[in-house]
Design a protein around this motif. Structure first.
Motif, mmCIF file in Angstrom:
data_model
loop_
_atom_site.group_PDB
_atom_site.id
_atom_site.type_symbol
_atom_site.label_atom_id
_atom_site.label_comp_id
_atom_site.label_asym_id
_atom_site.label_seq_id
_atom_site.Cartn_x
_atom_site.Cartn_y
_atom_site.Cartn_z
ATOM 1 N N THR A 80 0.816 -1.214 0.000
ATOM 2 C CA THR A 80 0.000 0.000 0.000
ATOM 3 C C THR A 80 0.847 1.260 0.000
ATOM 4 O O THR A 80 2.020 1.249 0.371
ATOM 5 N N SER A 81 0.219 2.347 -0.391
ATOM 6 C CA SER A 81 0.804 3.667 -0.162
ATOM 7 C C SER A 81 0.880 3.898 1.340
ATOM 8 O O SER A 81 0.105 3.315 2.111
ATOM 9 N N PRO A 82 1.791 4.757 1.781
ATOM 10 C CA PRO A 82 1.986 4.944 3.233
ATOM 11 C C PRO A 82 0.716 5.308 4.000
ATOM 12 O O PRO A 82 0.475 4.785 5.094
ATOM 13 N N SER A 83 -0.114 6.178 3.438
ATOM 14 C CA SER A 83 -1.284 6.670 4.174
ATOM 15 C C SER A 83 -2.380 5.632 4.355
ATOM 16 O O SER A 83 -3.248 5.782 5.218
ATOM 17 N N VAL A 84 -2.366 4.584 3.543
ATOM 18 C CA VAL A 84 -3.416 3.557 3.650
ATOM 19 C C VAL A 84 -2.826 2.226 4.095
ATOM 20 O O VAL A 84 -3.376 1.161 3.829
ATOM 21 N N PHE A 85 -1.693 2.302 4.802
ATOM 22 C CA PHE A 85 -1.037 1.096 5.303
ATOM 23 C C PHE A 85 -1.986 0.260 6.161
ATOM 24 O O PHE A 85 -1.986 -0.966 6.108
ATOM 25 N N GLY A 86 -2.814 0.936 6.963
ATOM 26 C CA GLY A 86 -3.710 0.224 7.870
ATOM 27 C C GLY A 86 -4.813 -0.546 7.194
ATOM 28 O O GLY A 86 -5.497 -1.351 7.835
ATOM 29 N N LEU A 138 -2.319 -1.262 -3.455
ATOM 30 C CA LEU A 138 -3.345 -0.258 -3.197
ATOM 31 C C LEU A 138 -2.651 1.096 -3.159
ATOM 32 O O LEU A 138 -1.934 1.423 -2.201
ATOM 33 N N ARG A 139 -2.860 1.886 -4.205
ATOM 34 C CA ARG A 139 -2.089 3.103 -4.423
ATOM 35 C C ARG A 139 -2.962 4.339 -4.268
ATOM 36 O O ARG A 139 -3.913 4.544 -5.043
ATOM 37 N N LEU A 140 -2.668 5.143 -3.254
ATOM 38 C CA LEU A 140 -3.373 6.404 -3.044
ATOM 39 C C LEU A 140 -2.699 7.480 -3.880
ATOM 40 O O LEU A 140 -1.518 7.786 -3.678
ATOM 41 N N ASP A 141 -3.443 8.063 -4.803
ATOM 42 C CA ASP A 141 -2.850 8.991 -5.776
ATOM 43 C C ASP A 141 -2.182 10.190 -5.127
ATOM 44 O O ASP A 141 -1.210 10.739 -5.666
ATOM 45 N N THR A 142 -2.683 10.622 -3.964
ATOM 46 C CA THR A 142 -2.172 11.838 -3.335
ATOM 47 C C THR A 142 -0.938 11.600 -2.466
ATOM 48 O O THR A 142 -0.391 12.542 -1.893
ATOM 49 N N ASP A 143 -0.489 10.351 -2.348
ATOM 50 C CA ASP A 143 0.689 10.038 -1.526
ATOM 51 C C ASP A 143 1.981 10.171 -2.327
ATOM 52 O O ASP A 143 1.966 10.220 -3.567
ATOM 53 N N ASP A 144 3.085 10.181 -1.618
ATOM 54 C CA ASP A 144 4.395 10.086 -2.245
ATOM 55 C C ASP A 144 4.685 8.600 -2.446
ATOM 56 O O ASP A 144 5.070 7.894 -1.515
ATOM 57 N N ASN A 145 4.510 8.135 -3.669
ATOM 58 C CA ASN A 145 4.597 6.709 -3.969
ATOM 59 C C ASN A 145 5.868 6.318 -4.719
ATOM 60 O O ASN A 145 5.975 5.179 -5.184
ATOM 61 N N ALA A 146 6.810 7.239 -4.848
ATOM 62 C CA ALA A 146 7.965 7.000 -5.712
ATOM 63 C C ALA A 146 8.705 5.711 -5.361
ATOM 64 O O ALA A 146 8.972 4.862 -6.229
ATOM 65 N N GLN A 147 9.017 5.539 -4.092
ATOM 66 C CA GLN A 147 9.786 4.365 -3.685
ATOM 67 C C GLN A 147 8.984 3.076 -3.872
ATOM 68 O O GLN A 147 9.506 2.072 -4.376
ATOM 69 N N THR A 148 7.719 3.116 -3.500
ATOM 70 C CA THR A 148 6.877 1.925 -3.647
ATOM 71 C C THR A 148 6.641 1.606 -5.118
ATOM 72 O O THR A 148 6.663 0.436 -5.523
ATOM 73 N N SER A 206 -8.372 7.586 -5.479
ATOM 74 C CA SER A 206 -8.218 9.013 -5.755
ATOM 75 C C SER A 206 -8.002 9.815 -4.477
ATOM 76 O O SER A 206 -7.249 10.790 -4.460
ATOM 77 N N ASN A 207 -8.655 9.409 -3.367
ATOM 78 C CA ASN A 207 -8.482 10.082 -2.078
ATOM 79 C C ASN A 207 -8.932 9.143 -0.973
ATOM 80 O O ASN A 207 -9.493 8.073 -1.239
ATOM 81 N N ILE A 208 -8.695 9.528 0.276
ATOM 82 C CA ILE A 208 -9.009 8.618 1.379
ATOM 83 C C ILE A 208 -10.506 8.397 1.550
ATOM 84 O O ILE A 208 -10.921 7.426 2.184
ATOM 85 N N ASN A 209 -11.336 9.268 0.972
ATOM 86 C CA ASN A 209 -12.776 9.062 1.063
ATOM 87 C C ASN A 209 -13.261 7.968 0.114
ATOM 88 O O ASN A 209 -14.450 7.676 0.065
ATOM 89 N N SER A 210 -12.323 7.371 -0.644
ATOM 90 C CA SER A 210 -12.663 6.223 -1.493
ATOM 91 C C SER A 210 -12.775 4.947 -0.677
ATOM 92 O O SER A 210 -12.954 3.860 -1.238
ATOM 93 N N PHE A 211 -12.653 5.071 0.635
ATOM 94 C CA PHE A 211 -12.677 3.898 1.505
ATOM 95 C C PHE A 211 -13.929 3.046 1.272
ATOM 96 O O PHE A 211 -13.865 1.814 1.194
ATOM 97 N N GLY A 212 -15.082 3.684 1.168
ATOM 98 C CA GLY A 212 -16.329 2.942 0.948
ATOM 99 C C GLY A 212 -16.307 2.152 -0.338
ATOM 100 O O GLY A 212 -16.813 1.021 -0.400
#
Length: 534
Positions: free
Chosen positions: A260-266, A309-319, A339-345
């Motif tokens: 995952t992207s860092p922000s959606v690791f959980g 699982l790639r969150l577009d707004t994160d810094d994903n370069a390394q991943t 596209s954003n964290i509100n895509s959770f649903g």
């Protein structure tokens, strides 16, 4: 031929079997010709639409708590009753304009003690979450928090600080009425715990955190429209993911590795339970791998299937670079863009459709958990006749050589499962993560981590009912500062030990390769010392 082209050949089989339309028609024979009760477990198909009518109620409740200036809310729950809320909590973080969430999915005394020390009892709301309403662990922790809050503010005011989320007429619902809880949110009965992410179980804590629950529901409804029965299988995001998971598993690539992207690791918290408990039965299954360090391609076996699982707004370069290397090395990779964290649903619904489709491919019932009760029965037997000589402290641990013997003789399709009855904190998690990385690199097998006793309500079904390809390491430690349970003759440490003993006995009875090691103490240093000897 790429794996994408190979998988597309199987879409015709799904279309031939009318799999998508039968799912939406709630045709239980898609999974089991004999179990008509499945029809009563498919409410998640319309949960977003149904819960949309409840958003005003949820938002009003959250605003009420905010206006009372309560600083904390504790979430007591196990497995599906709390996993979605924990994902939302980890994803959006804490906004100090709203109460701080303290999730408690444990009976380990030091973890409970930490939660008690973190909050101000005079300014705390407690949510007790259980679909069945009789889950042992949250009901026991409820007794403790009730006792402590009553001491702090008196009985009458204290009971106004408790909220239940459960099914109507469940034991927890009855308890909430008897003890005059502030409120009971009664969830739709036809939605199982692990499929309840966008019901009261996920939405009430999310609203208290200040999350945009309307956006979550809207994204869920949008994904629902994309997965509708009139969509061709190849254009149905849930069906495509499900077919990929199912057919790759049948070909031996059954280690679904979530990156995952860092922000959606959980997010892996929720996905792990959905996959493990839905698909791990009848000797079949998909082993979900989450939280494993991203490694070079040569450290992965041929049994891997990666979902990024790639969150577009994160810094994903390394991943992105790591995933590209893995894909170029020939491993199958599916990328899901958020596209954003509100895509959770939307992601909740995508995965629910996917796992239902994968279950039909694997020919298992995704809505039961037939082997979970085995460990529960053992635990209850231990607690009902508790004496000190039955505690895990007096069960001889295994030598490290037994674990090394299992690892040295492991097969390419095996996996290593850490079952840690230890405090859940960052230093211990890092030590366990380092152990996983060492095993993965040295033996080229997938690794998982479950914190006891919560994993019993998550991956426990897979461990007992899935393929016999796991090497299980159960870690326990002494409880230096145990906590008594009001109304019970035993302690939280004894409950933790009973859960561990019960699962250990069950795994041994099922001829699983399980090793129990009792650490000298519950520190990260003790774990690191063990890792050095692997």
């Amino acid at each position: 031929m790429s794996f994408e082209l190979d998988i597309k050949k199987h879409f015709n089989q799904l279309d031939k079997n009318s799999t998508i339309s039968r799912l939406w028609e709630r045709d239980y024979t898609l999974w089991d010709d004999q179990d008509a009760s499945i029809k009563k477990r498919l409410g998640w198909l319309s949960a977003a639409e149904q819960m949309k009518t409840k958003l005003g109620e949820i938002e009003a409740f959250a605003n009420e708590i905010k206006l009372e200036n309560l600083k904390y809310f504790v979430l007591l729950g196990m497995g599906g009753s709390s996993r979605a809320a924990k994902v939302i909590h980890r994803t959006i973080g804490w906004n100090n304009s709203f109460p701080k969430m303290v999730p408690l999915e444990s009976t380990v005394p030091s973890t409970i003690g930490k939660a008690l020390n973190e909050i101000d009892l005079k300014s705390t709301l407690v949510i007790v979450a259980s679909k069945s309403g009789n889950t042992m662990e949250p009901l026991l922790t409820y007794e403790l928090f009730k006792s402590e809050i009553v001491k702090a503010i008196g009985h009458h005011e204290a009971m106004n600080r408790f909220v239940a989320i459960t099914d109507e007429h469940s034991p927890l619902h009855q308890l909430s009425v008897k003890e005059n809880f502030r409120k009971a949110f009664l969830n739709p009965k036809d939605v199982g715990g692990r499929f309840s992410g966008i019901t009261y179980f996920g939405l009430v804590p999310a609203a208290l955190l200040g999350a945009n629950i309307r956006a979550m529901i809207d994204s869920g409804e949008h994904m629902r429209s994309l997965c509708a029965p009139d969509k061709p299988t190849a254009e149905n995001p849930g069906a495509v993911l499900g077919a990929t998971i199912g057919y790759l598993a049948k070909c031996g690539q059954d280690k679904l590795t979530l990156i995952t992207s860092p922000s959606v690791f959980g997010y892996g918290l929720w996905v792990v339970q959905l996959i493990a408990e839905s698909l791990g039965k009848s000797g079949k299954g998909v082993i979900p791998i989450a939280g494993e360090p991203l490694m070079k391609p040569e450290h992965y076996g041929d049994d891997r299937f990666f979902v990024y699982l790639r969150l577009d707004t994160d810094d994903n370069a390394q991943t992105d670079t790591g995933i590209a290397e893995i894909k170029n090395n020939g491993h199958p990779v599916t990328t899901i863009n958020m596209s954003n964290i509100n895509s959770f649903g939307a992601e909740i619904f995508r995965w629910e459709i996917a796992i239902s489709i994968a279950a039909s491919v694997l020919e298992v019932n995704p809505f039961n958990q037939p082997d979970v009760q085995l460990s529960k029965t053992s635990t209850h037997e231990i607690l009902s006749d508790l004496s000190t000589n039955k505690l895990i402290a007096n069960i001889a641990p295994d030598p490290i050589s037994k674990l090394n013997s299992y690892l040295n003789s492991c097969q390419p399709n095996d996996y290593f499962a850490l079952l840690a009855y230890l405090p859940h904190n960052s230093t211990i998690d890092q030590a366990l993560r380092s152990m996983r990385e060492k095993v993965a690199r040295k033996y080229k097998i997938a690794t998982t981590l479950g914190h006891g006793p919560s994993y019993l309500h998550s991956t426990g079904q897979l461990h007992k009912g899935g393929p016999n390809s796991g090497i299980f390491l159960m870690l326990t430690a002494p409880h230096e500062n145990d906590i008594s349970i009001p109304t019970k003759s035993y302690t939280f440490g004894q409950v933790t030990d009973a859960d561990a003993i019960g699962d250990l006995q069950t795994l041994k009875n099922l001829n699983r390769r399980v090793v129990h090691i009792k650490l000298a103490n519950d520190s990260s240093d003790a774990i690191s010392c063990l890792t050095e000897h692997l």
